[in-house]
Motif scaffolding. Structure first.
Motif, PDB file in Angstrom:
ATOM      1  N   LEU A  96     -12.270   0.345  10.099  1.00 29.16           N
ATOM      2  CA  LEU A  96     -11.448   1.973   9.698  1.00 29.16           C
ATOM      3  C   LEU A  96     -10.993   1.673   8.183  1.00 29.16           C
ATOM      4  N   VAL A  97     -10.927   2.871   7.518  1.00 29.21           N
ATOM      5  CA  VAL A  97     -10.706   3.167   6.169  1.00 29.21           C
ATOM      6  C   VAL A  97      -9.401   4.027   6.554  1.00 29.21           C
ATOM      7  N   LEU A  98      -8.306   3.663   5.879  1.00 31.24           N
ATOM      8  CA  LEU A  98      -7.095   4.598   6.084  1.00 31.24           C
ATOM      9  C   LEU A  98      -6.562   4.736   4.830  1.00 31.24           C
ATOM     10  N   ARG A  99      -6.564   5.974   4.522  1.00 33.13           N
ATOM     11  CA  ARG A  99      -6.143   6.507   3.131  1.00 33.13           C
ATOM     12  C   ARG A  99      -4.642   7.141   3.135  1.00 33.13           C
ATOM     13  N   LEU A 100      -3.765   6.498   2.507  1.00 31.03           N
ATOM     14  CA  LEU A 100      -2.307   6.674   2.332  1.00 31.03           C
ATOM     15  C   LEU A 100      -1.688   7.310   1.127  1.00 31.03           C
ATOM     16  N   LYS A 101      -0.765   8.321   1.174  1.00 26.36           N
ATOM     17  CA  LYS A 101      -0.031   8.810   0.364  1.00 26.36           C
ATOM     18  C   LYS A 101       1.350   8.231   0.285  1.00 26.36           C
ATOM     19  N   LEU A 102       1.461   7.347  -0.714  1.00 23.88           N
ATOM     20  CA  LEU A 102       2.899   6.733  -0.968  1.00 23.88           C
ATOM     21  C   LEU A 102       4.043   7.534  -0.998  1.00 23.88           C
ATOM     22  N   ARG A 103       5.244   7.268  -0.412  1.00 22.02           N
ATOM     23  CA  ARG A 103       6.305   8.080  -0.668  1.00 22.02           C
ATOM     24  C   ARG A 103       7.005   7.782  -2.019  1.00 22.02           C
ATOM     25  N   PRO A 104       7.958   8.779  -2.609  1.00 24.63           N
ATOM     26  CA  PRO A 104       8.663   7.929  -3.775  1.00 24.63           C
ATOM     27  C   PRO A 104       9.373   6.734  -3.594  1.00 24.63           C
ATOM     28  N   GLY A 105       9.401   6.038  -4.569  1.00 31.89           N
ATOM     29  CA  GLY A 105       9.949   4.670  -4.482  1.00 31.89           C
ATOM     30  C   GLY A 105       9.046   3.522  -3.996  1.00 31.89           C
ATOM     31  N   GLN A 106       7.900   3.816  -3.468  1.00 39.85           N
ATOM     32  CA  GLN A 106       6.889   2.672  -2.817  1.00 39.85           C
ATOM     33  C   GLN A 106       5.915   2.484  -3.997  1.00 39.85           C
ATOM     34  N   ASP A 107       5.267   1.270  -3.894  1.00 38.05           N
ATOM     35  CA  ASP A 107       4.339   0.733  -4.941  1.00 38.05           C
ATOM     36  C   ASP A 107       3.190   0.198  -3.859  1.00 38.05           C
ATOM     37  N   ALA A 108       2.133   0.366  -4.558  1.00 36.84           N
ATOM     38  CA  ALA A 108       0.835  -0.192  -3.911  1.00 36.84           C
ATOM     39  C   ALA A 108       1.076  -1.792  -3.683  1.00 36.84           C
ATOM     40  N   PHE A 109       1.842  -2.401  -4.542  1.00 27.77           N
ATOM     41  CA  PHE A 109       1.770  -3.721  -3.972  1.00 27.77           C
ATOM     42  C   PHE A 109       2.513  -4.096  -2.793  1.00 27.77           C
ATOM     43  N   ASP A 110       3.301  -3.043  -2.491  1.00 26.84           N
ATOM     44  CA  ASP A 110       4.238  -3.309  -0.994  1.00 26.84           C
ATOM     45  C   ASP A 110       3.414  -3.328  -0.130  1.00 26.84           C
ATOM     46  N   VAL A 111       2.234  -2.298   0.071  1.00 25.74           N
ATOM     47  CA  VAL A 111       1.126  -2.357   1.217  1.00 25.74           C
ATOM     48  C   VAL A 111       0.277  -3.632   1.066  1.00 25.74           C
ATOM     49  N   SER A 112      -0.045  -4.272  -0.106  1.00 24.78           N
ATOM     50  CA  SER A 112      -0.777  -5.346  -0.553  1.00 24.78           C
ATOM     51  C   SER A 112       0.179  -6.496  -0.079  1.00 24.78           C
ATOM     52  N   ALA A 113       1.062  -6.471   0.042  1.00 24.13           N
ATOM     53  CA  ALA A 113       2.011  -7.869   0.516  1.00 24.13           C
ATOM     54  C   ALA A 113       1.840  -7.714   2.000  1.00 24.13           C
ATOM     55  N   SER A 114       1.768  -6.550   2.722  1.00 31.67           N
ATOM     56  CA  SER A 114       2.072  -6.569   4.075  1.00 31.67           C
ATOM     57  C   SER A 114       0.735  -6.532   4.777  1.00 31.67           C
ATOM     58  N   CYS A 115      -0.370  -6.784   4.160  1.00 29.18           N
ATOM     59  CA  CYS A 115      -1.657  -6.524   4.743  1.00 29.18           C
ATOM     60  C   CYS A 115      -1.762  -7.582   6.044  1.00 29.18           C
ATOM     61  N   ASP A 116      -1.191  -8.983   5.879  1.00 30.00           N
ATOM     62  CA  ASP A 116      -1.332  -9.803   6.854  1.00 30.00           C
ATOM     63  C   ASP A 116      -0.414  -9.431   8.140  1.00 30.00           C
ATOM     64  N   ARG A 117       0.716  -8.627   7.854  1.00 25.82           N
ATOM     65  CA  ARG A 117       1.415  -8.204   9.131  1.00 25.82           C
ATOM     66  C   ARG A 117       0.646  -7.036   9.725  1.00 25.82           C
ATOM     67  N   LEU A 118       0.258  -6.066   8.727  1.00 30.08           N
ATOM     68  CA  LEU A 118      -0.625  -5.025   9.343  1.00 30.08           C
ATOM     69  C   LEU A 118      -1.760  -5.329  10.380  1.00 30.08           C
ATOM     70  N   ARG A 119      -2.367  -6.673   9.766  1.00 28.65           N
ATOM     71  CA  ARG A 119      -3.433  -6.978  10.751  1.00 28.65           C
ATOM     72  C   ARG A 119      -2.985  -7.502  11.951  1.00 28.65           C
ATOM     73  N   HIS A 120      -1.877  -8.309  12.069  1.00 22.71           N
ATOM     74  CA  HIS A 120      -1.592  -8.531  13.407  1.00 22.71           C
ATOM     75  C   HIS A 120      -1.104  -7.367  14.265  1.00 22.71           C
ATOM     76  N   SER A 121      -0.299  -6.453  13.604  1.00 21.20           N
ATOM     77  CA  SER A 121       0.154  -5.469  14.220  1.00 21.20           C
ATOM     78  C   SER A 121      -0.553  -4.486  14.776  1.00 21.20           C
ATOM     79  N   PHE A 122      -1.764  -4.201  14.164  1.00 21.67           N
ATOM     80  CA  PHE A 122      -3.022  -3.348  14.713  1.00 21.67           C
ATOM     81  C   PHE A 122      -3.818  -3.990  15.406  1.00 21.67           C
ATOM     82  N   ALA A 123      -3.757  -5.525  15.626  1.00 23.31           N
ATOM     83  CA  ALA A 123      -4.893  -6.064  16.181  1.00 23.31           C
ATOM     84  C   ALA A 123      -6.163  -5.989  15.751  1.00 23.31           C
ATOM     85  N   MET A 124      -6.188  -6.053  14.236  1.00 25.84           N
ATOM     86  CA  MET A 124      -7.406  -5.837  13.537  1.00 25.84           C
ATOM     87  C   MET A 124      -7.911  -7.343  12.952  1.00 25.84           C
TER      88      MET A 124
END
Length: 451
Positions: A89-117
């Protein structure tokens, strides 16, 4: 009711068999829909658990107080698009004010476990927009290249990335490359895929194979020049340097620097020249660079210095003349002598297969992507072909080239032998080939056993 139960059991059994034997088919039939529903249903709670939400703004809090309503919840990045692919799947996100692309990159492993991918990677598309690519299964276990790729002049699809995207070797973007790997790590297969991808293109292939030509000489019908020993390699490299000087003279003669010519039409390399004047580009493949740098006598040391000097000149100046280097070896470091680190600095593209020690991985990525060093030394022995690739931008990814046998590569080179250009400067090094062998005849890397 019985028929419905039997049908349900058959569907479940088919899904389990597909997931075991054909994970790509399972993903297209069942997995993509299940994963999309799971991601959409759990999205808000997962983003909150991974720390990817922002508190409500002061304006929303003030409006809630005025309306006597509950305090609004934190907000997750807004989903712009969710698109299923053949691998995930390809998920395109619009970040909220105050968020950074590094925040998403640092959470990739947690997203993998949470979404069972199986895997999750992210990259920033533009300011405030991040693309998250999720893979549903191990795409590198059995590499299947897409039926349709996006090749272009001097751009070859050679492998599959761990996020399901195609990895291209683009010589116009990354002119020179270095490929490292221990014995039986998949380095030769990667090189065959390069040759197979370049064979249908209008390009001259030049090979240096100091293992008596066992890797490149079977593909000789598509090569404009080949050398199988250091002495021949020296003569070939110096001929390439002379050819490079001739090409620069052609560019100088056709630069068209006058006040009547727009800047966009001024020639600075071969790609700015008209088609009828453009020299054919050349890709130089060096199979084992250490054999060119080792020496045992004074005469061999002089030869070695001339070889390294010619390689450095081609790496520094060859791009504008349409000469591109593809250097392969098991190790590539300062122990090979002076000039080696200068040559390595010019090799922008780096690919490392399984290596035997950390210092070998540092040779490839220590100066451009330190995070890739750990990934390179963790490649298991039982998965040949898996590699880590990166460039000077600091980004890196795991890739695996599809298995291409030597016979398949030979047949493809024979098929496109008519495209082999005849370069006068390299005519003395043109390999002498006979009648091509039948396609049914096996061609092994080792000589047949004698009885």
């Amino acid at each position: 009711m019985t028929a419905l139960t039997v049908a349900l059991v058959l569907v479940v059994a088919a899904a389990l068999v597909l997931r075991w034997r054909r994970p790509a088919w399972y993903w297209l039939v069942f997995g993509a829909a299940f994963a999309a529903v799971r991601v959409l249903f759990q999205y808000t709670s997962v983003m909150d658990a991974c720390g990817l939400t922002v508190p409500p703004s002061r304006w929303r809090l003030a409006m809630a107080r005025l309306a006597n309503r509950p305090v609004p919840e934190s907000r997750a990045p807004r989903i712009l698009r969710l698109r299923p692919t053949r691998t995930g799947l390809v998920l395109r996100l619009k970040l909220r004010p105050g968020q950074d692309a590094f925040d998403v990159s640092a959470s990739c492993d947690r997203l993998r476990h949470s979404f069972a991918m199986y895997g999750v990677t992210s990259r920033e598309l533009r300011s405030g927009v991040v693309e998250v690519r999720m893979t549903g299964y191990d795409v590198l276990k059995r590499v299947q290249m897409p039926a349709k790729t996006d090749p272009a002049p001097m751009r070859v699809p050679v492998a599959l990335r761990e996020d399901g995207a195609v990895h291209y070797r683009d010589y116009r973007t990354v002119p020179h490359g270095l490929t490292l790997g221990a014995t039986e790590s998949g380095k030769s297969v990667y090189q065959r895929n390069l040759v197979a991808g370049l064979a249908p293109m209008d390009v001259a292939l030049v090979g240096i194979d100091c293992k008596q030509g066992v890797e490149l000489f079977p593909l000789a019908r598509r090569f404009s020049a080949l050398a199988d020993n250091p002495d021949a390699a020296l003569d070939l490299l110096e001929a390439l340097v002379s050819h490079m000087a001739d090409v620069y003279q052609v560019i100088r003669a056709e630069q068209r620097i006058t006040v009547n010519v727009p800047d966009a039409e001024i020639a600075a390399d071969i790609w700015d020249l008209p088609d009828h004047l453009r020299p054919v580009p050349i890709v130089v493949l060096v199979d084992e660079v250490a054999e060119l740098a080792l020496f045992a006598t004074k005469d061999e040391e002089k030869r070695r210095d001339r070889i390294i000097t010619a390689l450095v000149r081609l790496a520094q100046l060859g791009r504008a003349a349409g000469i591109y280097l593809e250097i392969c070896g098991q190790r590539f470091g300062s122990e090979l002598g002076k000039g080696i680190t200068m040559l390595r600095a010019q090799l922008t593209g780096r690919t490392a297969h399984r290596v035997n020690d950390e210092s070998s991985a540092n040779m490839a990525f220590g100066d451009i992507a330190p995070d890739a060093v750990l990934a390179a030394i963790q490649i298991p022995t039982e998965t040949p072909g898996i590699a880590v690739t990166g460039d000077s931008s600091g980004g890196w990814a795991r890739i695996r080239a599809p298995h291409t046998t030597l016979r398949q590569a030979v047949n493809l080179c024979n098929k496109h032998a008519s495209r082999t250009p005849d370069l006068p400067a390299l005519a003395p090094f043109r390999p002498v080939v006979g009648t091509p062998a039948p396609a049914s005849e096996p061609l092994a890397k080792t000589a047949p056993a004698t009885v």
